[in-house]
Write an enzyme that holds these catalytic residues in place. Structure first.
Site, PDB file in Angstrom:
ATOM      1  N   THR A 404       8.414  43.626  27.365  1.00 51.99           N
ATOM      2  CA  THR A 404       9.206  44.690  26.807  1.00 51.99           C
ATOM      3  C   THR A 404      10.825  44.564  26.756  1.00 51.99           C
ATOM      4  OG1 THR A 404       7.453  46.064  27.128  1.00 51.99           O
ATOM      5  CG2 THR A 404       9.275  47.145  26.442  1.00 51.99           C
ATOM      6  N   THR A 422       8.517  46.351  22.114  1.00 47.42           N
ATOM      7  CA  THR A 422       7.543  45.426  23.009  1.00 47.42           C
ATOM      8  C   THR A 422       6.827  44.519  22.075  1.00 47.42           C
ATOM      9  OG1 THR A 422       6.209  45.216  24.816  1.00 47.42           O
ATOM     10  CG2 THR A 422       5.911  47.235  23.057  1.00 47.42           C
ATOM     11  N   GLU A 441      -1.021  44.121  22.101  1.00 52.02           N
ATOM     12  CA  GLU A 441      -1.164  45.419  22.524  1.00 52.02           C
ATOM     13  C   GLU A 441      -2.370  46.280  22.783  1.00 52.02           C
ATOM     14  OE1 GLU A 441       1.629  47.351  24.151  1.00 52.02           O
ATOM     15  OE2 GLU A 441       2.548  46.218  22.391  1.00 52.02           O
ATOM     16  N   ASP A 444      -3.143  47.348  26.410  1.00 51.93           N
ATOM     17  CA  ASP A 444      -2.536  48.527  26.724  1.00 51.93           C
ATOM     18  C   ASP A 444      -3.659  49.786  26.648  1.00 51.93           C
ATOM     19  OD1 ASP A 444      -0.297  48.297  27.854  1.00 51.93           O
ATOM     20  OD2 ASP A 444       1.020  48.903  26.374  1.00 51.93           O
ATOM     21  N   SER A 468       1.529  54.106  26.209  1.00 56.59           N
ATOM     22  CA  SER A 468       2.639  53.356  26.738  1.00 56.59           C
ATOM     23  C   SER A 468       3.243  53.936  27.896  1.00 56.59           C
ATOM     24  CB  SER A 468       3.512  53.116  25.389  1.00 56.59           C
ATOM     25  OG  SER A 468       4.573  52.389  25.872  1.00 56.59           O
ATOM     26  N   SER A 469       3.844  53.059  28.602  1.00 58.33           N
ATOM     27  CA  SER A 469       4.916  53.565  29.527  1.00 58.33           C
ATOM     28  C   SER A 469       6.080  53.554  29.372  1.00 58.33           C
ATOM     29  CB  SER A 469       4.869  52.679  31.072  1.00 58.33           C
ATOM     30  OG  SER A 469       3.556  52.938  31.864  1.00 58.33           O
ATOM     31  N   GLY A 490       9.498  46.987  31.565  1.00 61.52           N
ATOM     32  CA  GLY A 490       8.842  46.824  32.728  1.00 61.52           C
ATOM     33  C   GLY A 490       7.331  47.232  32.969  1.00 61.52           C
ATOM     34  N   GLY A 491       6.560  47.333  31.910  1.00 63.22           N
ATOM     35  CA  GLY A 491       5.222  48.019  32.029  1.00 63.22           C
ATOM     36  C   GLY A 491       5.128  49.209  32.635  1.00 63.22           C
TER      37      GLY A 491
END
Length: 589
Positions: A404, A422, A441, A444, A468-469, A490-491
């Protein structure tokens, strides 16, 4: 044969949301309060000029060029990201998606534009399961099943239709020129390529192999390379609009790449044609005398409100710096537990966001943090608030990779964009189409499907958007004026990275750069990860371990924080030294 994945750190219809009408309320409404509708001459009311903090110097320059021409922050964001997709393809691009949180100075409104990728119509909850067992992450990541329908171009169009001041085609000129004439390969991109050749199919897949590994060798930092396919794709989008991307040859290339072996996916031309970026209400919540505004689910932006308020409830009187760090850790542990359990696609499940952000519930959570050595559990807001019972989900088993990109922009009228974009893991799915990489994706979603359990909130569903974070955030002062723009890649660590800058600047007495540079601390689940490669990281790790936390030491973190702060003396911006970002500022021509 690829080596096992052991060492890779994978670590919008227009409506608007009002700000809270009182310091005790959380706002997710669609209409601004009457006292917020008085027009303001943005240029006259904003003396600070513009600023862009972006993840690569080429992209920073593209943003600044739009701002110098009097463009809106959204114009600059689109131009910057079109360049990022070229020079930073390991992090984001046209084949992925993202979120924009936009603050409009004139109306004092905050809007959330959702360009998250979607699952194909034929996606199933067990699509990453073989013989009753979940696929290993590497197999799932590199499969065609991992590809979701890209949302980036649709997000560009929605944002530009809503806010844009410069012509649509103008926004793509910097990226088209760079792609045509060539750009200098950065150390960041080049540094990934040898490892990618060991663990992914990037060096084997058609298109990607020839581009990233010419003559079988990875690109080296300092090389100058063009991407004529990318230039052609962007030129068509500039000339024809999103239809050039979501139909015809470009869409056909994406479908072919996604359906190719191994483990071809189900994405079709109909899936691509059906994609829409959408606007959702931004979430705004009070903290002290500030108003934190971020992205609602499927984003995790609401965690910024949760962490900040939980932090205050956990903070003892006469707190030391050690107390503050521990309160930050415990606030994260509680917020992550609730996020993991309840957040998913709001078009598919009922996310009890108003209950999770209710001040009474947050106070209750803050009074009973998990013991340092215990695994924090999600709360039950319906029991605390005596409301209807909220949905109960199976335990979350989602794994997010640390990819991302993020950028923060303020234009010369005080409008702001916080955008996180991302392709999911580094280089997405490694599958190439029309000059860019497709996302992975779909990983995720929670991939571990167990038919004998209740559904998970973040389960794969046809047409759904994975949780999503990403947490693009804008903070306003007591007068609803712009105060801060922040966010990070950063996930799963994104909410922690971003919250660190908020607390660091507001509560820990740090400058913008000091808050970014401070060691990252990520407290999700039973482990607290502490970045010891940055001072005073080792000291913090030792203190937390002595307090009973299960501490995991990390030499480096994958944050890419880009922050802009509004001060009486003007704009102060900073970029994360862990990546390659830069900051540009000035006045329009």
């Amino acid at each position: 044969m690829k080596f096992p994945l052991l060492l890779l750190s994978l670590s919008i219809l227009v409506a608007c949301s009002e700000q809270p009408s009182s310091p005790d309320s959380i706002s997710v409404n669609d209409t601004p309060a009457p006292d917020q509708q008085a027009p303001v001459d943005g240029a006259a009311a904003w003396p600070h000029g513009y600023m862009a903090a972006v993840a690569n110097p080429y992209a920073t320059d593209a943003a600044a060029l739009m701002l110098e021409q009097g463009g809106h922050a959204v114009d600059a964001a689109i131009a910057a990201h079109a360049v990022l997709g070229l020079v930073e393809p390991e992090s984001s691009g046209l084949g992925g998606g993202g979120f924009m949180v936009v603050y409009e100075q004139e109306s004092q409104q905050v809007r959330f534009l959702d360009g998250r990728e979607t699952a194909p119509a034929a996606a199933t909850a067990n699509m990453f399961t073989e013989a009753g067992e979940p696929l290993g992450y590497l197999d799932a990541w590199q499969s065609g099943r991992s590809v979701g329908v890209p949302g980036t171009i649709a997000l560009y169009k929605l944002a530009h239709d809503t806010y844009g001041k410069l012509p649509w085609a103008t926004l793509f000129e910097p990226a088209i020129e760079l792609a045509s004439q060539g750009f200098v390969v950065s150390e960041k991109m080049a540094g990934y390529l040898p490892q990618m050749a060991q663990i992914t199919n990037l060096d084997e897949n058609p298109g990607a192999a020839e581009y990233f590994y010419p003559n079988g060798e990875p690109l080296q930092a300092g090389m100058v390379i063009p991407n004529p396919e990318y230039a052609l794709t962007l030129q068509r989008v500039a000339d024809e609009g999103p239809a050039a991307f979501y139909s015809g040859e470009i869409a056909e290339a994406m479908v072919a790449a996604a359906q190719a072996a191994p483990l071809g996916g189900t994405m079709t031309m109909d899936d691509i044609a059906a994609y829409r970026a959408v606007e959702r209400p931004a979430i705004c919540g009070p903290w002290r005398d500030l108003n934190i505004c971020s992205a609602t689910p499927p984003s995790s932006g609401a965690m910024q409100i949760m962490v900040a308020n939980l932090y205050d409830h956990l903070l003892p009187d006469n707190a030391t710096q050690q107390d503050r760090v521990r309160a930050f850790v415990d606030a994260q542990r509680l917020a992550y537990a609730d996020r993991d359990h309840y957040f998913g696609d709001p078009d598919r499940i009922d996310v009890p966001l108003d209950l999770l952000l209710d001040p009474e519930y947050l106070e209750h959570r803050g009074l009973s943090p998990a013991e340092p050595g215990a695994t924090p559990m999600h709360g039950d807001p319906s029991a605390v608030l005596n409301t209807d019972v909220v949905a109960e989900w199976a335990p979350d088993r989602t794994l997010e990779a640390a990819g991302t990109t993020h950028f923060s922009i303020v234009d010369s009228e005080g409008n702001a964009v916080s955008a996180t974009m991302t392709v999911e893991s580094p280089f997405g799915s490694s599958r190439w189409a029309a000059g860019f990489l497709l996302n992975n994706e779909m990983t995720d979603f929670s991939r571990d499907y167990r038919p004998d359990e209740p559904e998970q909130a973040n389960m794969i569903r046809p047409g759904a958007r994975p949780r999503s974070s990403m947490s693009p955030t804008v903070i306003l002062d007591a007068d609803q004026q712009l105060y801060m723009v922040t966010g990070s890649p950063g996930g799963n660590s994104i909410p922690a990275y971003t919250a660190k800058t908020v607390l660091g600047i507001v509560d820990w007495g740090m400058s913008v750069q000091e808050a970014i540079d401070f060691p990252n601390i990520i407290a999700r689940g039973e482990t607290v990860r502490v970045e010891i490669g940055v001072e005073p990281g080792q000291q913090l790790a030792d203190q937390l371990r002595a307090a009973g936390y299960n501490v995991q030491e990390s030499e480096g973190e994958n944050s890419g924080l880009h922050v802009i702060l509004v001060t009486d003396d003007g704009l102060v911006g900073a970029a994360d030294p862990r990546r390659e970002g830069t900051v540009a500022a000035g006045q329009p021509e």
